[in-house]
Write a protein that holds these residues in place. Sequence first.
Motif, PDB file in Angstrom:
ATOM      1  N   TRP A 137       0.838  -1.209   0.000  1.00 14.15           N
ATOM      2  CA  TRP A 137       0.000   0.000   0.000  1.00 14.15           C
ATOM      3  C   TRP A 137       0.869   1.253   0.000  1.00 14.15           C
ATOM      4  N   ASP A 142     -16.638   1.895   8.857  1.00 18.14           N
ATOM      5  CA  ASP A 142     -16.482   2.428   7.502  1.00 18.14           C
ATOM      6  C   ASP A 142     -17.202   1.547   6.488  1.00 18.14           C
ATOM      7  N   HIS A 159     -20.380   2.665   3.955  1.00 21.16           N
ATOM      8  CA  HIS A 159     -20.438   2.490   2.502  1.00 21.16           C
ATOM      9  C   HIS A 159     -21.649   1.662   2.091  1.00 21.16           C
ATOM     10  N   ARG A 216     -18.543   2.550  -3.028  1.00 26.63           N
ATOM     11  CA  ARG A 216     -17.613   1.427  -3.047  1.00 26.63           C
ATOM     12  C   ARG A 216     -16.648   1.493  -1.862  1.00 26.63           C
ATOM     13  N   ALA A 265     -13.293   0.884   0.064  1.00 21.90           N
ATOM     14  CA  ALA A 265     -11.923   0.890  -0.454  1.00 21.90           C
ATOM     15  C   ALA A 265     -11.204  -0.435  -0.235  1.00 21.90           C
ATOM     16  N   ASN A 317     -11.617  -3.543  -0.695  1.00 23.01           N
ATOM     17  CA  ASN A 317     -12.478  -4.491  -1.407  1.00 23.01           C
ATOM     18  C   ASN A 317     -11.683  -5.712  -1.874  1.00 23.01           C
ATOM     19  N   GLU A 324      -8.251  -5.159  -3.531  1.00 21.65           N
ATOM     20  CA  GLU A 324      -7.161  -4.884  -2.594  1.00 21.65           C
ATOM     21  C   GLU A 324      -6.705  -6.167  -1.905  1.00 21.65           C
TER      22      GLU A 324
END
Length: 341
Positions: A192, A303, A307, A313, A315, A317, A320
């Motif tokens: 990341w 979070d 969503h 969407r 993040a 997901n 990732e």
Amino acid sequence: MQEPIGAAIVGCGAIFPLHAGAVQQLDGVKLKVVVDSDASKAEQAAAEYACEAASDYQTLLERDDIQVVHLCTPHHLHAEMATRLLRAGKHVLTEKPLAHHLKAAEDLLAEARRNEAQLGVVFQNRYNASSQKIREFLDSKTLGQLLCLKGIVTWHRDEAYYTDSPWRGRWETEGGGVLINQAIHTLDLLQWFGGEVVSVQGSVTADALGDVIEVEDTAHASFRFADGVRGLFYATNAYLANSPVELELVFEGGTLHQRGDCLYLIQDGLESLISEPPVSLDDAGRIIGKSYWGSSHRLLIADFYDHIRTGTRFAMNGEEGLKTLRLIAELYRSSRTRDSR
């Protein structure tokens, strides 16, 4: 008033209380069912959290009052369970890893893309205060270009850790060892922060538990990222303590060093503390989770539900989650072939 989001949790093991506690603290969310193949575990958890108990997750598929399902199950069950739940229109938040091997994860991601329901993966350490601060430095380029970074995980897992849960320590069910279970969070942070990985070279060994497990307890690797950044990584379960994870990022204009979830900036030989984590407590004032797990499950879970409500969407997901599994697969391949790619 709008009906609360109905939630279920599958798997009542060690990580379960972090999910259950987080869900119970969210406004507009109700934990309705807990599921475990061990009926006694499910009933005990249901009594503690005042909800229903079930021993088969498939009972959730036809329930219109359940919109979100958390998966806290052994690795090899993630992909199959998530696939069936997504097809039933349930949003799924799964503990890491996305799946126990790369092909299962790719198939799951393809399924997620065909459905409107969201698939989220728990990499809670991205929500740590230190991680967010590092991200700010990277995005703002306050310290100039990132040159190199490293991550070190030195933890302890004894024989009983594996014999008490036989799915662990086996390729077929855990999908690996220290890489896919304990150190996967650090690998996620490295990619990341560092960006696209273009080369991996490393090796895995069983230094202390070779007579107990068929997977690795120790791994090291060198990474090369797309913009020339170099990365180093070391992880082991063969230590005799669970030491805090260490991260270091060296920039043109200074160095960021994370120790014990505290972040330090080193410039011109001077070190200053720039971020430290809040302490997560339960309703009785007790610290939630092991100190080296990080304290950000609640932030990530909140979070995810935000969503779900907004239809935007999430993040963290499936895409990732797949990045880190690909990194792990490349490290295993490099160890087998003694080659980098």
